[in-house]
Design a protein around this motif. Structure first.
Motif, PDB file in Angstrom:
ATOM      1  N   PHE A  53       0.858  -1.457   0.468  1.00 25.52           N
ATOM      2  CA  PHE A  53      -0.001  -0.147   0.045  1.00 25.52           C
ATOM      3  C   PHE A  53       0.796   0.863   0.327  1.00 25.52           C
ATOM      4  O   PHE A  53       2.029   1.292   0.745  1.00 25.52           O
ATOM      5  CB  PHE A  53      -0.507   0.246   1.327  1.00 25.52           C
ATOM      6  N   GLU A  54       0.123   2.486  -0.774  1.00 23.94           N
ATOM      7  CA  GLU A  54       0.942   3.629  -1.132  1.00 23.94           C
ATOM      8  C   GLU A  54      -0.199   4.596  -1.321  1.00 23.94           C
ATOM      9  O   GLU A  54      -0.541   4.878  -2.249  1.00 23.94           O
ATOM     10  CB  GLU A  54       2.018   3.381  -1.608  1.00 23.94           C
ATOM     11  N   GLY A  55      -1.251   4.905   0.328  1.00 23.89           N
ATOM     12  CA  GLY A  55      -1.894   6.290  -0.432  1.00 23.89           C
ATOM     13  C   GLY A  55      -3.472   5.720   0.441  1.00 23.89           C
ATOM     14  O   GLY A  55      -4.201   5.307   0.642  1.00 23.89           O
ATOM     15  N   LEU A  56      -3.903   6.825   1.399  1.00 20.85           N
ATOM     16  CA  LEU A  56      -5.103   6.482   2.257  1.00 20.85           C
ATOM     17  C   LEU A  56      -5.378   7.970   2.199  1.00 20.85           C
ATOM     18  O   LEU A  56      -5.449   9.030   1.942  1.00 20.85           O
ATOM     19  CB  LEU A  56      -3.763   6.077   3.485  1.00 20.85           C
ATOM     20  N   ALA A  57      -6.968   7.757   1.966  1.00 22.02           N
ATOM     21  CA  ALA A  57      -8.080   8.702   1.616  1.00 22.02           C
ATOM     22  C   ALA A  57      -9.379   8.013   2.563  1.00 22.02           C
ATOM     23  O   ALA A  57      -9.656   6.944   2.929  1.00 22.02           O
ATOM     24  CB  ALA A  57      -7.905   8.787   0.085  1.00 22.02           C
ATOM     25  N   SER A  80      -4.413  -4.211 -13.569  1.00 15.60           N
ATOM     26  CA  SER A  80      -6.054  -3.249 -12.953  1.00 15.60           C
ATOM     27  C   SER A  80      -5.135  -2.329 -11.520  1.00 15.60           C
ATOM     28  O   SER A  80      -4.146  -2.132 -11.237  1.00 15.60           O
ATOM     29  CB  SER A  80      -6.608  -3.639 -12.263  1.00 15.60           C
ATOM     30  N   MET A  81      -5.450  -0.980 -11.800  1.00 13.76           N
ATOM     31  CA  MET A  81      -5.244  -0.095 -10.559  1.00 13.76           C
ATOM     32  C   MET A  81      -6.317  -0.337  -9.553  1.00 13.76           C
ATOM     33  O   MET A  81      -7.665  -0.556  -9.658  1.00 13.76           O
ATOM     34  CB  MET A  81      -5.287   1.692 -10.815  1.00 13.76           C
ATOM     35  N   VAL A  82      -5.533  -1.010  -8.496  1.00 15.63           N
ATOM     36  CA  VAL A  82      -6.749  -1.195  -7.071  1.00 15.63           C
ATOM     37  C   VAL A  82      -6.869  -0.924  -6.033  1.00 15.63           C
ATOM     38  O   VAL A  82      -5.725   0.275  -5.306  1.00 15.63           O
ATOM     39  CB  VAL A  82      -5.738  -2.934  -6.894  1.00 15.63           C
ATOM     40  N   ILE A  83      -7.628  -0.288  -5.719  1.00 21.94           N
ATOM     41  CA  ILE A  83      -8.261   0.634  -4.367  1.00 21.94           C
ATOM     42  C   ILE A  83      -9.372  -0.629  -4.046  1.00 21.94           C
ATOM     43  O   ILE A  83      -9.805  -0.933  -3.970  1.00 21.94           O
ATOM     44  CB  ILE A  83      -8.490   1.665  -4.969  1.00 21.94           C
ATOM     45  N   TYR A  84      -8.249  -0.902  -2.184  1.00 18.51           N
ATOM     46  CA  TYR A  84      -9.254  -1.536  -1.410  1.00 18.51           C
ATOM     47  C   TYR A  84     -10.630   0.144  -0.588  1.00 18.51           C
ATOM     48  O   TYR A  84      -9.684   1.178  -0.075  1.00 18.51           O
ATOM     49  CB  TYR A  84      -8.580  -2.146  -0.306  1.00 18.51           C
ATOM     50  N   ARG A  85     -11.662  -0.644  -0.538  1.00 17.24           N
ATOM     51  CA  ARG A  85     -12.445   0.495   0.581  1.00 17.24           C
ATOM     52  C   ARG A  85     -12.771  -0.197   2.171  1.00 17.24           C
ATOM     53  O   ARG A  85     -12.816  -1.287   1.862  1.00 17.24           O
ATOM     54  CB  ARG A  85     -13.380   0.838  -0.364  1.00 17.24           C
ATOM     55  N   TRP A  86     -12.275  -0.016   3.144  1.00 13.99           N
ATOM     56  CA  TRP A  86     -12.158  -0.241   4.243  1.00 13.99           C
ATOM     57  C   TRP A  86     -13.441   0.316   4.766  1.00 13.99           C
ATOM     58  O   TRP A  86     -13.091   1.799   5.361  1.00 13.99           O
ATOM     59  CB  TRP A  86     -11.613   0.113   4.903  1.00 13.99           C
ATOM     60  N   LYS A  87     -14.414   0.193   5.462  1.00 17.81           N
ATOM     61  CA  LYS A  87     -15.594   0.364   5.945  1.00 17.81           C
ATOM     62  C   LYS A  87     -16.024   1.267   7.352  1.00 17.81           C
ATOM     63  O   LYS A  87     -15.189  -0.365   8.937  1.00 17.81           O
ATOM     64  CB  LYS A  87     -16.743  -0.136   6.207  1.00 17.81           C
ATOM     65  N   LEU A  88     -15.914   1.983   7.583  1.00 14.90           N
ATOM     66  CA  LEU A  88     -15.348   2.423   9.353  1.00 14.90           C
ATOM     67  C   LEU A  88     -16.656   1.962   9.835  1.00 14.90           C
ATOM     68  O   LEU A  88     -16.240   1.261  11.206  1.00 14.90           O
ATOM     69  CB  LEU A  88     -15.637   3.938   9.218  1.00 14.90           C
ATOM     70  N   ALA A  98      -4.252   2.677  -1.794  1.00 17.67           N
ATOM     71  CA  ALA A  98      -4.561   2.970  -2.712  1.00 17.67           C
ATOM     72  C   ALA A  98      -3.136   1.433  -3.227  1.00 17.67           C
ATOM     73  O   ALA A  98      -2.370   1.905  -2.193  1.00 17.67           O
ATOM     74  CB  ALA A  98      -4.010   4.251  -3.563  1.00 17.67           C
ATOM     75  N   CYS A  99      -3.165   0.457  -3.759  1.00 19.69           N
ATOM     76  CA  CYS A  99      -2.053  -0.160  -4.382  1.00 19.69           C
ATOM     77  C   CYS A  99      -1.038   0.012  -4.906  1.00 19.69           C
ATOM     78  O   CYS A  99      -1.039   0.499  -5.833  1.00 19.69           O
ATOM     79  CB  CYS A  99      -2.946  -1.297  -4.747  1.00 19.69           C
ATOM     80  N   LYS A 100      -0.182   0.005  -4.765  1.00 26.13           N
ATOM     81  CA  LYS A 100       1.362   1.146  -5.326  1.00 26.13           C
ATOM     82  C   LYS A 100       1.696  -0.416  -6.386  1.00 26.13           C
ATOM     83  O   LYS A 100       2.062  -0.169  -7.362  1.00 26.13           O
ATOM     84  CB  LYS A 100       2.483   0.998  -4.442  1.00 26.13           C
ATOM     85  N   LYS A 101       1.707  -1.550  -4.960  1.00 27.32           N
ATOM     86  CA  LYS A 101       2.461  -2.824  -6.036  1.00 27.32           C
ATOM     87  C   LYS A 101       1.112  -3.465  -5.506  1.00 27.32           C
ATOM     88  O   LYS A 101       0.887  -4.481  -4.661  1.00 27.32           O
ATOM     89  CB  LYS A 101       3.969  -3.060  -5.999  1.00 27.32           C
ATOM     90  N   VAL A 102       0.212  -4.379  -7.056  1.00 30.26           N
ATOM     91  CA  VAL A 102      -0.704  -5.392  -6.933  1.00 30.26           C
ATOM     92  C   VAL A 102       0.410  -7.194  -7.194  1.00 30.26           C
ATOM     93  O   VAL A 102       0.874  -7.397  -7.688  1.00 30.26           O
ATOM     94  CB  VAL A 102      -1.331  -5.456  -7.582  1.00 30.26           C
ATOM     95  N   GLU A 103      -0.115  -7.859  -6.145  1.00 26.76           N
ATOM     96  CA  GLU A 103       0.439  -8.614  -5.719  1.00 26.76           C
ATOM     97  C   GLU A 103       0.063  -9.548  -6.569  1.00 26.76           C
ATOM     98  O   GLU A 103      -0.042 -11.193  -6.786  1.00 26.76           O
ATOM     99  CB  GLU A 103       1.124  -9.660  -4.225  1.00 26.76           C
ATOM    100  N   LEU A 104      -2.418  -9.862  -6.447  1.00 28.76           N
ATOM    101  CA  LEU A 104      -3.225 -10.399  -6.761  1.00 28.76           C
ATOM    102  C   LEU A 104      -2.051 -10.770  -8.385  1.00 28.76           C
ATOM    103  O   LEU A 104      -2.718  -9.899  -9.318  1.00 28.76           O
ATOM    104  CB  LEU A 104      -4.072 -10.284  -6.631  1.00 28.76           C
ATOM    105  N   GLU A 105      -2.169 -12.409  -8.738  1.00 27.59           N
ATOM    106  CA  GLU A 105      -1.648 -12.725 -10.411  1.00 27.59           C
ATOM    107  C   GLU A 105      -3.096 -12.070 -10.925  1.00 27.59           C
ATOM    108  O   GLU A 105      -2.617 -10.715 -12.430  1.00 27.59           O
ATOM    109  CB  GLU A 105      -1.011 -13.558 -10.850  1.00 27.59           C
ATOM    110  N   GLN A 106      -3.811 -11.757 -10.581  1.00 24.82           N
ATOM    111  CA  GLN A 106      -5.190 -11.709 -11.572  1.00 24.82           C
ATOM    112  C   GLN A 106      -5.532 -10.115 -11.818  1.00 24.82           C
ATOM    113  O   GLN A 106      -6.613  -9.810 -12.435  1.00 24.82           O
ATOM    114  CB  GLN A 106      -6.829 -12.378 -11.080  1.00 24.82           C
TER     115      GLN A 106
END
Length: 360
Positions: free
Chosen positions: A222-226, A249-257, A237-245
């Motif tokens: 990860f590198e980036g939070l908003a 893609s540019m991958v952004i995870y959403r973490w509900k509070l 925000a993912c700087k480096k995606v480890e999932l082969e599939q």
């Protein structure tokens, strides 16, 4: 000067940046608050928000205390090429850009993007690795470095560090890569997906924290939070995606509070259109922010020197290269009144924050 505390007096602006260290501030002269007011006025004039027929250019604000650190740099009416530059000790994490950086150091201000610069401020040495920025609900800018959980409040309109505080006892250390202010809480993100939550501290204060492990470290670096208020979720925000599939893609995870329901979701944006627009083969996001007026996600990528805007649904709005004056753009924020702030880490040039009008 004790760790985590602001300097006892304001820093004097100087040409030799290597001498402008926070520890030197106790020996520096008191900075003229009238000059700080003029800096802010020039920015407002550039934004077109000041009536020049009634403006008083001699007025000053009293909010700059003796504990504030004044950053050297260009005002809103100064050419970016005139920004004081000097050798900085910050480590350039992107070694493959060394040759480009050397060229940049000779040609700062050559890019057409410099035409849109409202202001550029040289940062103090403890922000050489400015890895993340966020705006509070009241519009104050918070920033942090890379390896130590020290948070600095920056008056970006006048070029002043208003306070600094640290997180944890002992201070949290690690690869800290993002910050987000959420109501009365602040979050820091480590590259392995660990979240640190705490309350904003006063100047020189040490604050406690709690942690949350997203368990996503094996899927992403990860590198980036908003924070996206529309869904009450943090954006990781993912700087480096480890999932082969997902590597196309540019991958952004959403973490509900809030608790209850599904807490984690993922946004995957195909890179095809983005890479074509910026002329690159890969994209490595380094920070993310949410445009407070449109709700769009805006991502900066340091290695590619790129700026990408997408909708929350993943539709690409724009993708473009940044000017070569951006040595290592690692952090980003957008204000409610339309100012884009980009933070560059130190490399062959000192660390700076640069202000533009947004949207551009």
């Amino acid at each position: 000067m004790r760790r985590g505390a602001c300097s006892a007096a304001a820093l004097a602006a100087c040409v030799a940046f290597a001498a402008c260290r926070p520890a030197d501030a106790a020996r520096a002269r008191q900075f003229d608050t009238a000059e700080l007011a003029k800096r802010e006025q020039r920015l407002e004039l550039a934004l077109g928000t000041v009536d020049t027929s009634v403006v008083d250019t001699t007025s000053s604000r009293d909010s700059t205390g003796s504990g504030d650190t004044v950053m050297s740099g260009a005002s809103s009416t100064t050419s970016p090429a005139d920004v004081p530059e000097g050798k900085a000790d910050g480590k350039d994490k992107d070694k493959d850009k060394d040759k480009d950086d050397e060229k940049d150091a000779r040609s700062a201000g050559d890019s057409a993007d410099d035409d849109g610069v409202l202001a550029r401020w040289v940062l103090p040495r403890d922000l050489d690795e400015i890895s993340g920025m966020t705006l509070t609900s009241t519009g104050r800018l918070l920033a942090h470095g890379d390896e130590r959980a020290q948070v600095s409040a920056i008056d970006y309109r006048r070029g002043v560090i208003t306070k600094q505080f640290v997180v944890g006892r002992p201070t949290v250390t690690g690869d800290i890569e993002g910050i987000a202010a959420v109501h009365d809480a602040v979050f820091l993100l480590a590259s392995n997906g660990t979240l640190y939550e705490f309350r904003e501290g006063e100047n020189g204060q040490r604050v406690g924290y709690i942690t949350a492990d997203t368990h996503l470290g094996k899927e992403c670096e990860f590198e980036g939070l908003a924070f996206d208020p529309s869904i009450n979720s943090l954006l990781l925000a993912c700087k480096k995606v480890e999932l082969e599939q997902m590597r196309d893609s540019m991958v952004i995870y959403r973490w509900k509070l809030q608790s209850g329901g599904q807490r984690l979701s993922m946004l995957a944006v195909p890179l095809t259109r983005i890479l074509a627009a910026i002329g690159e083969k890969e994209l490595h996001p380094s920070d993310i922010t949410v445009d407070p007026n449109t709700g769009h996600y805006v991502i900066v990528a340091s290695i590619e020197r790129a700026l990408v805007e997408i909708t929350p649904a993943g539709e690409v709005v724009s993708a473009r290269k940044l000017g070569r004056q951006h040595n290592q753009p690692e952090s980003i924020a957008i204000t409610k009144d339309g100012i884009l702030i980009i933070g560059d880490e130190a490399g062959r040039r000192p660390a700076v924050i640069t202000l533009y009008r947004w949207p551009r």
